[in-house]
Scaffold this active site. Structure first.
Site, PDB file in Angstrom:
ATOM      1  N   SER A  63       0.833  -1.202   0.000  1.00 33.43           N
ATOM      2  CA  SER A  63       0.000   0.000   0.000  1.00 33.43           C
ATOM      3  C   SER A  63       0.862   1.244   0.000  1.00 33.43           C
ATOM      4  CB  SER A  63      -0.917   0.015   1.225  1.00 33.43           C
ATOM      5  OG  SER A  63      -1.659   1.214   1.223  1.00 33.43           O
ATOM      6  N   LYS A 105      -4.579  -6.646   3.195  1.00 32.50           N
ATOM      7  CA  LYS A 105      -4.532  -5.488   2.291  1.00 32.50           C
ATOM      8  C   LYS A 105      -5.949  -5.120   1.826  1.00 32.50           C
ATOM      9  CE  LYS A 105      -3.379  -2.248  -0.514  1.00 32.50           C
ATOM     10  NZ  LYS A 105      -3.409  -2.416  -1.937  1.00 32.50           N
ATOM     11  N   HIS A 113      -7.622  -3.367   4.637  1.00 29.86           N
ATOM     12  CA  HIS A 113      -7.026  -2.022   4.678  1.00 29.86           C
ATOM     13  C   HIS A 113      -7.756  -1.112   3.685  1.00 29.86           C
ATOM     14  CE1 HIS A 113      -4.442   0.934   2.684  1.00 29.86           C
ATOM     15  NE2 HIS A 113      -3.846   1.117   3.849  1.00 29.86           N
ATOM     16  N   ASN A 114      -7.952  -1.590   2.492  1.00 32.89           N
ATOM     17  CA  ASN A 114      -8.623  -0.764   1.487  1.00 32.89           C
ATOM     18  C   ASN A 114     -10.081  -0.499   1.869  1.00 32.89           C
ATOM     19  OD1 ASN A 114      -6.208  -1.137   0.161  1.00 32.89           O
ATOM     20  ND2 ASN A 114      -7.136  -1.412  -1.847  1.00 32.89           N
ATOM     21  N   GLU A 161     -10.104   2.115   4.338  1.00 33.58           N
ATOM     22  CA  GLU A 161      -9.814   3.369   3.628  1.00 33.58           C
ATOM     23  C   GLU A 161     -11.106   3.950   3.016  1.00 33.58           C
ATOM     24  OE1 GLU A 161      -6.492   2.919   0.873  1.00 33.58           O
ATOM     25  OE2 GLU A 161      -7.615   4.049  -0.619  1.00 33.58           O
TER      26      GLU A 161
END
Ligand code: ATR
Length: 484
Positions: free
Chosen positions: A136, A190, A193-194, A197
Site C-alpha cells: 500500500s 490489504k 485495509h482498502n 480506507e
C-alpha cells in the site's frame, strides 16, 4: 540479449512487471543496496528503467524470462507486479517451470485473496513458496517506502522478510512490514485495509458535507477546519490530503477545485470484495459497506436524475448559532464513527483469521499501517496499544482508551446524526456507525421478535432467556410450547 556470465546468479531480488508500481519497487530495492534483476513482457520498459535510473543502484536487465531467472541468486526471489487476475496467472505459468525447489514467488499486485490461496497451494505442490503480498502507498510509497503485508510461509519470510522490511516505510525506526500469516493472509489484510480506507474517506466526505450545509462554508474555509483537525486526534494522511484538496483552486475557472469535480466516486473493487467477505463471514462491517454503497449511489445517474427535485424533503432550515461548537461536534462525531469503522475492520480480520487458520496479530497490522499507506495515522498507535493490552480483545471499541474517547464524543455524535436527519444531509456512514454502536452496546436487541417471527412462519425454533434448550411453539395449533 542474454545475461553476461558475470551477472548469472548475482541478483538478490528480481522484479517482473515494470509499469509504475513495479518500476518504483525495483528502484527502491536498488536504492537499498540490493542487486535487482529486471524483466518485463515488453523489453523497452526494462531498458528505459535502466537508462533513466541507473544511479539508483545495480540493475541486471533481461529480455527473456529464462535469463531473468538465471540472473537471480538462490533461493530466487521474484516479485511479480502485474495486473491482478489473468496477467498474474500468465506470468506465474511462464516463470514456474524455470524455478527450482525453495525459490520464492512474490505476488505484490492487488490479488483477491482466494486466488492467492489457490496459487499458494499450486506452487507448494511444486516445492515453491508463493507469497501473496499487500503493498500500500501507491507509486510514491513503492518508491520511498510502502506498507508491506506479506503472506505465505514463515520459512519464506525468514529470507524474504529482511529485504521487504528494508524497503518499507519506517515509523519510529520500526518497519511497516511484518509476516501477516500463511497463504492468502497478506492479500486479505490489504483488502481490509482498502475497505477501511473507503470508510475513512466516506466519513471525511460526510463531515465536509455537514460543514458545507450547516455553516454554508466554502471549500477553502472547510479546508482550514481540516488543517486544524490534522493537529489533533484525527491527524492522518487522509485528513491532510483533504485539507490540501479543499484549499486547491481550479486553474480553468478560478473556482474551488472540488466544486468543479463531478460528484460520482469510482472504485476498483477492493471495497466490494471486503463487503462480500464481511457478508460471507457474518461480520457487520457497516461503515465499509455504507461507504461502498455511497460510491455506488453517487454513480447511479438515472436514479439520481429521477429523484432530484421530485422526492419530497420536508427538511428544516439550518440555523447554527455557534459555528465553533458545531465544528467541534462534527469533529467528535467523525472521530467516534472512525473508531467504529476501524473496530469493525479489525473484527473482520479476527473472524477471517479464525476461519482460515491464519493466526493474525491485529496489533501488528495496526503497527505496519502507521506509515507508507493511505490510512496511515497517529491513531493506529492507539490500536496497536489496545491489542498489546489484550491480544484477544473481542471488540476494539471496548478497549478502555477507545471507550473513553467515544464517551467524550457520544453526545455530539447523536446531535450531529440527528441534525443530519432533520436537515436532509445524507450521512450513511456517520448514522450507521452510531446505529452499530447502540446495537453492540444494547442490553437487549429486538432480535427476540425476529426469532419469534421465524418460529411462527418457518418453525425455526428459539431459545429462551430463562432456561436452556431449543423450543418451538405450535402456532397453527394450540400454541403449546414444544421442546426440540
Ligand atoms: P500501467 O500500470 O502503466 O497502466 P499496465 O497495462 O497495468 O500498465 O501493465 C502493468 C504491467 O503488467 C506491465 O508491466 C505489463 O507488461 P507490458 O509492459 O508488456 O504491457 C504487465 N503485463 C500485463 N499483462 C501481462 C501478461 N499477460 N504477461 C506479462 N506481463 C503482463
Amino acid at each position: 540479449m542474454s545475461v553476461p556470465s558475470s551477472a548469472v546468479g548475482t541478483a538478490q531480488i528480481g522484479v517482473t512487471g515494470l509499469a509504475v508500481m513495479g518500476r518504483n519497487l525495483a528502484r527502491n530495492f536498488a536504492r537499498h543496496g540490493y542487486t535487482v534483476a529486471l524483466h518485463n513482457r515488453t523489453f523497452a520498459r526494462t531498458q528505459s528503467l535502466v537508462a533513466e535510473h541507473a544511479a539508483d543502484g545495480t540493475f541486471v536487465p533481461s529480455e527473456s524470462m529464462a535469463d531473468f531467472v538465471a540472473s537471480l541468486a538462490r533461493p530466487r526471489k521474484v516479485v511479480i507486479m502485474v495486473q491482478a487476475g489473468a496477467a498474474t496467472d500468465a506470468v506465474i505459468d511462464e516463470l514456474v517451470p524455470l524455478l527450482e525447489e525453495g525459490d520464492i514467488v512474490v505476488d505484490a499486485g492487488n490479488a483477491h485473496f482466494p486466488d492467492t490461496i489457490r496459487r499458494e497451494a499450486a506452487l507448494r505442490e511444486r516445492g515453491l513458496h508463493f507469497v501473496g503480498t499487500g503493498v500500500s502507498g501507491g507509486e510514491e510509497g513503492a518508491l520511498n517506502g510502502p506498507s508491506i503485508m506479506p503472506g505465505g510461509t514463515a520459512e519464506s519470510y525468514a529470507s524474504l522478510g529482511p529485504i521487504l522490511e528494508a524497503i518499507s516505510a519506517k515509523v519510529d525506526g520500526v518497519p511497516c512490514c511484518t509476516h501477516v500469516g500463511p497463504d492468502g493472509a497478506g492479500h486479505f489484510v490489504k483488502m481490509v485495509h482498502n475497505g477501511i480506507e473507503y470508510a475513512d474517506m466516506q466519513l471525511i466526505a460526510e463531515a465536509y458535507d455537514l460543514l458545507r450545509h450547516g455553516l454554508g462554508a466554502s471549500a477553502p474555509e472547510i479546508g482550514e477546519v481540516f488543517a486544524a483537525w490534522n493537529t489533533g486526534d484525527l491527524e492522518s494522511y487522509l485528513i491532510e490530503v483533504t485539507a490540501e484538496v479543499l484549499a486547491h483552486t481550479d486553474a480553468a475557472t478560478g473556482a474551488p477545485f472540488v466544486d468543479v469535480v463531478a460528484d460520482a466516486a469510482e472504485q476498483k473493487g477492493t471495497g466490494r470484495w471486503t463487503v462480500q467477505n464481511g457478508l460471507d463471514l457474518g461480520v457487520p462491517i457497516t461503515g465499509i459497506a455504507e461507504a461502498t454503497f455511497a460510491r455506488a449511489l453517487s454513480g447511479s445517474a438515472p436514479q439520481r436524475a429521477a429523484a432530484r427535485g421530485v422526492l419530497p424533503a420536508d427538511t428544516l432550515e439550518w440555523n447554527v448559532p455557534e459555528p465553533g461548537a458545531f465544528i467541534e461536534d462534527v469533529r467528535l462525531a467523525l472521530y467516534a464513527s472512525k473508531v467504529v469503522a476501524y473496530s469493525q475492520g479489525f473484527d473482520q480480520i479476527a473472524a477471517a483469521s479464525a476461519q482460515y487458520g491464519w493466526d493474525i496479530d491485529r496489533g501488528a497490522m495496526a503497527r505496519i499501517w502507521r506509515g507508507g499507506c493511505i490510512i496511515r495515522a497517529k491513531f493506529l498507535d492507539r490500536i496497536t496499544q489496545a491489542y498489546e493490552r489484550d491480544a484477544n480483545l473481542p471488540l476494539l471499541l471496548a478497549d478502555p482508551y477507545f471507550t473513553a474517547a467515544v464517551a467524550n464524543g457520544v453526545a455530539a455524535w447523536r446531535r450531529i446524526v440527528a441534525a443530519a436527519a432533520v436537515h436532509g444531509v445524507p450521512t450513511p456512514a456517520f448514522s450507521s456507525s452510531l446505529a452499530y454502536y447502540d446495537g453492540v452496546r444494547a442490553d437487549r436487541l429486538p432480535a427476540n421478535l425476529i426469532q419469534a417471527q421465524r418460529d411462527f412462519f418457518g418453525a425455526h425454533t428459539y431459545r429462551r432467556t430463562d432456561r436452556d434448550g431449543t423450543f418451538h411453539t405450535d402456532w397453527s395449533g394450540d400454541r403449546a410450547e414444544q421442546t426440540w
